[in-house]
Design an enzyme around this catalytic site. Structure first.
Site, PDB file in Angstrom:
ATOM      1  CB  SER A 178      -0.949   0.002   1.201  1.00 39.31           C
ATOM      2  OG  SER A 178      -0.235   0.013   2.430  1.00 39.31           O
ATOM      3  CE1 TYR A 179       5.198   5.574   2.964  1.00 45.91           C
ATOM      4  CE2 TYR A 179       7.044   4.218   2.225  1.00 45.91           C
ATOM      5  CZ  TYR A 179       6.554   5.413   2.721  1.00 45.91           C
ATOM      6  OH  TYR A 179       7.426   6.451   2.980  1.00 45.91           O
ATOM      7  CB  ALA A 180       5.300   0.206  -2.761  1.00 39.75           C
TER       8      ALA A 180
END
Length: 249
Positions: free
Chosen positions: A151-153
């Site tokens: 999700s962060y990437a």
């Protein structure tokens, strides 16, 4: 005083990398508006920033779109202009790919991507007046596809994508849009180091310069450069301030 008289908004500016940027810019003469939901840390950083610049501002809340236009308006009303936007704030959870849910994406995009996009839109009219600078944040998590970072990437690469679009569209307005991809010794990393000393040492040994970046001295000083006239002919670029960990081609 490379930023003398300039006005900067720094989201997530109360702690970690954001605090480093707020201090680095204040020491170069900028008026800084710290936007952060952590009121306690914000008050502490505000007091530090006010040692170097007059009238620094602390504003709570960044994630709600409806509040962002008001935040920008309050900054312009106080200082009379806006020259620099730093979109640093971002929250996420480290979860294996098969355990990642829509809630994880909602958190990462809701605190990182959407506020970045909304602040850019809200600040554009003022940045056009001052031929200003936008500094967004990328991450090695997105560039390398690091474990547990789906999700962060995804959010960080989405930020890179819209930054390149804005750099192209806003170039004729002399607005520069660049990104920093950092590795830094933040409080969160310090906690992780204490709980995982062997993993920490392994990470340090993979960094060519064999240390983490300093939030103010390394990341903050790079942000000062990108906010200053020295970067006037640079836009749409990702700056790897990571000790040489990732070498873009």
């Amino acid at each position: 005083m490379r930023l003398s008289g300039k006005v900067a908004i720094v989201t997530g500016g109360a702690s970690g990398i954001g605090r480093g940027i707020s201090l680095a810019m204040a020491k170069e003469g900028a008026h800084v508006a710290i936007v952060d939901i952590n009121e306690g840390a914000g008050e502490t950083t505000l007091a530090e920033v006010n040692q170097y610049t007059e009238g620094a501002l602390l504003i709570k809340d960044i994630s709600v779109k409806e509040n962002i236009a008001g935040i920008v308006q309050s900054v312009v009303e106080k200082f009379g202009r806006l020259d620099i936007l730093v979109n640093n704030a971002h929250a996420s959870r480290n979860v294996p790919f098969m355990e990642t849910t829509m809630e994880h994406f909602d958190l990462s995009f809701g605190t990182g991507f959407y506020p970045t996009f909304n602040f850019m839109q809200a600040c554009y009219p003022e940045l056009k007046k001052t031929e200003g600078k936008v500094i967004n944040f990328a991450s090695g998590a997105g560039l390398e596809g690091q474990h547990t970072q789906a999700s962060y990437a995804a959010a960080k690469e989405a930020i890179r994508a819209i930054s390149r679009v804005a750099a192209n569209e806003w170039g004729p307005d002399n607005i520069n849009v660049n990104l920093i991809s950092p590795i830094a010794a933040t409080p969160g990393v310090q906690t992780w180091k204490e709980n995982n000393p062997e993993m920490y040492e392994a990470m340090i040994n993979k960094i060519p310069l064999r240390r983490l970046g300093d939030p103010e001295g390394d990341i903050g000083r790079t942000a000062v450069f990108l906010a200053s006239n020295d970067s006037d002919y640079i836009t749409g670029q990702t700056f790897m301030v990571d000790g040489g960990s990732i070498k873009l081609r």
